[in-house]
Design a protein around this motif. Structure first.
Motif, PDB file in Angstrom:
ATOM      1  N   TYR A  11       0.780  -1.256   0.003  1.00 16.05           N
ATOM      2  CA  TYR A  11       0.077   0.114   0.070  1.00 16.05           C
ATOM      3  C   TYR A  11       0.958   1.272   0.021  1.00 16.05           C
ATOM      4  O   TYR A  11       1.774   1.428   0.944  1.00 16.05           O
ATOM      5  N   VAL A  12       0.745   2.034  -1.058  1.00 12.52           N
ATOM      6  CA  VAL A  12       1.445   3.405  -1.311  1.00 12.52           C
ATOM      7  C   VAL A  12       0.775   4.258  -0.662  1.00 12.52           C
ATOM      8  O   VAL A  12      -0.300   4.910  -1.084  1.00 12.52           O
ATOM      9  N   LYS A  13       0.925   5.137   0.395  1.00 12.07           N
ATOM     10  CA  LYS A  13       0.334   6.212   0.992  1.00 12.07           C
ATOM     11  C   LYS A  13       1.198   7.488   0.844  1.00 12.07           C
ATOM     12  O   LYS A  13       2.407   7.625   0.979  1.00 12.07           O
ATOM     13  N   CYS A  14       0.309   8.295   0.073  1.00 12.21           N
ATOM     14  CA  CYS A  14       0.859   9.573  -0.505  1.00 12.21           C
ATOM     15  C   CYS A  14       0.498  10.531   0.696  1.00 12.21           C
ATOM     16  O   CYS A  14      -0.499  11.047   0.994  1.00 12.21           O
ATOM     17  N   LEU A  15       1.630  11.069   1.234  1.00 15.35           N
ATOM     18  CA  LEU A  15       1.349  11.744   2.379  1.00 15.35           C
ATOM     19  C   LEU A  15       0.725  13.250   2.303  1.00 15.35           C
ATOM     20  O   LEU A  15       0.060  13.736   3.365  1.00 15.35           O
ATOM     21  N   LEU A  16       0.867  13.870   1.034  1.00 16.99           N
ATOM     22  CA  LEU A  16       0.056  15.259   1.242  1.00 16.99           C
ATOM     23  C   LEU A  16      -1.380  15.001   0.950  1.00 16.99           C
ATOM     24  O   LEU A  16      -2.283  15.997   1.154  1.00 16.99           O
ATOM     25  N   ASP A  17      -1.828  13.905   0.808  1.00 19.52           N
ATOM     26  CA  ASP A  17      -3.189  13.609   0.533  1.00 19.52           C
ATOM     27  C   ASP A  17      -3.757  12.980   1.979  1.00 19.52           C
ATOM     28  O   ASP A  17      -4.739  12.502   2.082  1.00 19.52           O
ATOM     29  N   GLY A  18      -3.160  13.372   2.914  1.00 12.25           N
ATOM     30  CA  GLY A  18      -3.319  12.750   4.555  1.00 12.25           C
ATOM     31  C   GLY A  18      -2.407  11.885   4.694  1.00 12.25           C
ATOM     32  O   GLY A  18      -1.830  10.786   4.108  1.00 12.25           O
ATOM     33  N   PRO A  19      -1.960  11.813   6.281  1.00 13.95           N
ATOM     34  CA  PRO A  19      -0.925  11.209   6.725  1.00 13.95           C
ATOM     35  C   PRO A  19      -0.860   9.821   6.979  1.00 13.95           C
ATOM     36  O   PRO A  19      -0.127   9.001   7.020  1.00 13.95           O
ATOM     37  N   THR A  42       4.291  13.121  -1.768  1.00 17.54           N
ATOM     38  CA  THR A  42       3.708  13.750  -2.460  1.00 17.54           C
ATOM     39  C   THR A  42       2.212  13.663  -2.518  1.00 17.54           C
ATOM     40  O   THR A  42       1.742  13.169  -1.563  1.00 17.54           O
ATOM     41  N   GLY A  43       1.530  14.167  -3.500  1.00 18.84           N
ATOM     42  CA  GLY A  43      -0.135  14.016  -3.469  1.00 18.84           C
ATOM     43  C   GLY A  43      -0.551  12.889  -4.090  1.00 18.84           C
ATOM     44  O   GLY A  43      -0.090  11.893  -4.460  1.00 18.84           O
TER      45      GLY A  43
END
Length: 231
Positions: free
Chosen positions: A180-188, A210-211
């Motif tokens: 699972y790749v979590k994009c941190l600018l879209d929520g931590p 990134t977003g």
């Protein structure tokens, strides 16, 4: 070598992956970006949730792909997660890129942050489709003006039935090998469903600074993440 099957999220077709494909191919892998029914050049094809699952499974079977790394971004995590269960030993790993994941009997709409009825009303008010976002809705997602323009130029209204029809899972999703790749600018943090799945020994978490659209904002870095997931 692996065969990557790349499925973009809502509104987008295979062209969304244009900057991710070259480094994957340069590493010697097969790469197959897929446009789902009802979108982009397939916009005139009627589509529901299970249509998209069949699109993915059908592409893999038609090409007789093996060692498949199945990549689903955003909305497409829902059909990709179902397809992963249906391709058997063809699958090496699923990569969910800042994605929704399927819940048996649930839909994209049922997980909408404002509630299912609000989302279904939005679809109904727009003639059965989900309109692409306005340019302002990409603010804070790490995208340049040119990247936003390219994303929006490739976007088409998303068929509503794919978002409101329920997913069907044959076994627990936690049994499927996944990154699972979590994009941190879209929520931590991942949502609660994903957090539960990450407790499985078969799942692992990767973060990107990134977003929500890393195939546009950080395509080279996303390709690196995918190559690492392929092992």
């Amino acid at each position: 070598m692996a065969d990557f099957v790349l499925v973009a999220g809502a509104w987008l077709g295979s062209a969304a992956w244009s900057e991710v494909v070259p480094p994957l191919r340069a590493a010697g892998h097969g790469v197959h970006p897929l446009t789902l029914s009802g979108l982009a050049d397939k916009r005139d094809i009627p589509a529901g949730q299970q249509t998209h699952v069949r699109d993915i499974v059908g592409e893999i079977e038609r090409r007789d792909l093996r060692d498949v790394v199945l990549v689903g971004h955003s909305y497409s995590g829902i059909p990709v997660g179902q397809a992963a269960e249906r391709i058997g030993d063809r699958l090496t790993r699923v990569v969910f890129v800042d994605a929704e994941v399927p819940v048996d009997g649930g839909s994209f709409a049922s997980g909408w942050w404002q509630g299912q009825s609000v989302f279904e009303a939005l679809i109904a008010d727009n003639g059965g489709v989900w309109p692409p976002p306005a340019a302002s809705e990409f603010d804070g997602q790490g995208l340049t003006a040119d990247q936003i323009a390219r994303l929006r130029d490739g976007a088409t209204p998303h068929p509503g039935a794919t978002l409101t029809e329920p997913a069907v899972l044959d076994r627990p999703l936690g049994e499927v090998p996944a990154t699972y790749v979590k994009c941190l600018l879209d929520g931590p943090e991942p949502n609660d469903t994903v957090a539960g799945l990450l407790a499985s020994e078969h799942w692992r978490l990767v973060t990107m600074d990134t977003g929500h659209w890393p195939m546009f904002s950080q395509p080279t870095e996303l390709a690196r993440v995918l190559l690492e997931a392929a092992g």
